[in-house]
Write a protein that holds these residues in place. Structure first.
Motif, PDB file in Angstrom:
ATOM      1  N   TRP A  91       0.780  -1.233   0.000  1.00  0.00           N
ATOM      2  CA  TRP A  91       0.000   0.000   0.000  1.00  0.00           C
ATOM      3  C   TRP A  91       0.814   1.286   0.000  1.00  0.00           C
ATOM      4  O   TRP A  91       0.288   2.338  -0.368  1.00  0.00           O
TER       5      TRP A  91
ATOM      6  N   ARG B   4      -1.733   3.952  -6.210  1.00  0.00           N
ATOM      7  CA  ARG B   4      -2.628   3.608  -5.102  1.00  0.00           C
ATOM      8  C   ARG B   4      -3.988   3.144  -5.611  1.00  0.00           C
ATOM      9  O   ARG B   4      -4.569   2.180  -5.112  1.00  0.00           O
TER      10      ARG B   4
ATOM     11  N   ARG C 209      -5.757  -0.553  -5.184  1.00  0.00           N
ATOM     12  CA  ARG C 209      -7.116  -0.763  -4.659  1.00  0.00           C
ATOM     13  C   ARG C 209      -7.949  -1.620  -5.597  1.00  0.00           C
ATOM     14  O   ARG C 209      -8.579  -2.587  -5.184  1.00  0.00           O
TER      15      ARG C 209
ATOM     16  N   CYS D   9      -6.853  -5.367  -5.783  1.00  0.00           N
ATOM     17  CA  CYS D   9      -6.728  -6.112  -4.533  1.00  0.00           C
ATOM     18  C   CYS D   9      -8.008  -6.875  -4.210  1.00  0.00           C
ATOM     19  O   CYS D   9      -9.115  -6.433  -4.519  1.00  0.00           O
TER      20      CYS D   9
ATOM     21  N   TYR E 137     -10.982  -7.836  -2.018  1.00  0.00           N
ATOM     22  CA  TYR E 137     -11.722  -6.983  -1.091  1.00  0.00           C
ATOM     23  C   TYR E 137     -11.452  -7.356   0.371  1.00  0.00           C
ATOM     24  O   TYR E 137     -11.323  -6.475   1.227  1.00  0.00           O
TER      25      TYR E 137
ATOM     26  N   ILE F 130      -8.381  -5.662   1.440  1.00  0.00           N
ATOM     27  CA  ILE F 130      -8.618  -4.233   1.638  1.00  0.00           C
ATOM     28  C   ILE F 130      -9.241  -3.996   3.007  1.00  0.00           C
ATOM     29  O   ILE F 130      -8.810  -3.111   3.756  1.00  0.00           O
TER      30      ILE F 130
ATOM     31  N   TYR G 178      -7.852  -1.800   6.069  1.00  0.00           N
ATOM     32  CA  TYR G 178      -8.711  -0.728   6.579  1.00  0.00           C
ATOM     33  C   TYR G 178      -8.950  -0.900   8.080  1.00  0.00           C
ATOM     34  O   TYR G 178      -8.785   0.040   8.856  1.00  0.00           O
TER      35      TYR G 178
ATOM     36  N   GLN H 245      -7.376   5.114   0.086  1.00  0.00           N
ATOM     37  CA  GLN H 245      -7.922   4.298  -1.006  1.00  0.00           C
ATOM     38  C   GLN H 245      -8.693   3.100  -0.453  1.00  0.00           C
ATOM     39  O   GLN H 245      -9.757   2.740  -0.973  1.00  0.00           O
ATOM     40  N   ALA H 246      -8.179   2.492   0.604  1.00  0.00           N
ATOM     41  CA  ALA H 246      -8.906   1.384   1.234  1.00  0.00           C
ATOM     42  C   ALA H 246     -10.238   1.876   1.789  1.00  0.00           C
ATOM     43  O   ALA H 246     -11.258   1.187   1.670  1.00  0.00           O
TER      44      ALA H 246
ATOM     45  N   ALA I 219     -12.897   2.083  -0.838  1.00  0.00           N
ATOM     46  CA  ALA I 219     -13.469   0.767  -1.151  1.00  0.00           C
ATOM     47  C   ALA I 219     -14.434   0.307  -0.069  1.00  0.00           C
ATOM     48  O   ALA I 219     -15.522  -0.185  -0.371  1.00  0.00           O
TER      49      ALA I 219
ATOM     50  N   PRO J 132     -13.724  -3.278  -4.345  1.00  0.00           N
ATOM     51  CA  PRO J 132     -12.514  -2.538  -4.703  1.00  0.00           C
ATOM     52  C   PRO J 132     -12.736  -1.303  -5.578  1.00  0.00           C
ATOM     53  O   PRO J 132     -11.994  -0.333  -5.489  1.00  0.00           O
ATOM     54  N   CYS J 133     -13.753  -1.327  -6.442  1.00  0.00           N
ATOM     55  CA  CYS J 133     -14.026  -0.138  -7.254  1.00  0.00           C
ATOM     56  C   CYS J 133     -15.537   0.084  -7.307  1.00  0.00           C
ATOM     57  O   CYS J 133     -16.317  -0.777  -6.922  1.00  0.00           O
TER      58      CYS J 133
END
Length: 116
Positions: free
Chosen positions: A25, A33, A37, A40, A42, A45, A49, A87-88, A91, A98-99
């Motif tokens: 990360w 970054r 994200r 990765c 989830y 992530i 987080y 970024q985490a 998500a 992730p997106c």
């Protein structure tokens, strides 16, 4: 003999519990970054987080002791890790994935330059 300092990729000892997340990360640019994200798993992530979000204020307080232009290597790595944590958070808090559900990135959008 390596050209990298001994503390390259290290964060301050008081944040040692977050060290396992640094390699993935703590990257220097926003594009990297975002790529991390969206690429990765989830669950990974969420693991990052959960480990970092409660410490974000402490991280920012720690970084406040330095000028942003003169961060020591370990503090700079911590700074990059905190940006990865943002970024985490996107998500986890916004997408629960992730997106975004209708995001075209990374399929049709490529960042060529921008702020890190």
């Amino acid at each position: 003999m390596s050209d990298m300092p001994d503390d390259a990729g290290k964060i301050p000892d008081c944040f040692a519990d977050l060290q396992p997340f640094v390699e993935y990360w703590a990257v220097p640019t926003m594009g990297e970054r975002i790529e991390r994200r969206v690429s990765c798993d989830y669950d990974e992530i969420v693991r990052f987080y959960d480990a970092g979000i409660e410490r974000l204020e402490e991280i920012l307080d720690y970084l406040d002791q330095y000028s942003p232009d003169c961060l020591p290597p370990a503090a700079n790595t911590l700074y990059e890790l905190s940006l990865g944590l943002i970024q985490a958070a996107i998500a986890v808090e916004l997408h629960q994935w992730p997106c975004g559900p209708i995001a075209t990135y990374p399929n049709t959008l490529r960042l060529l330059e921008g702020r890190s």
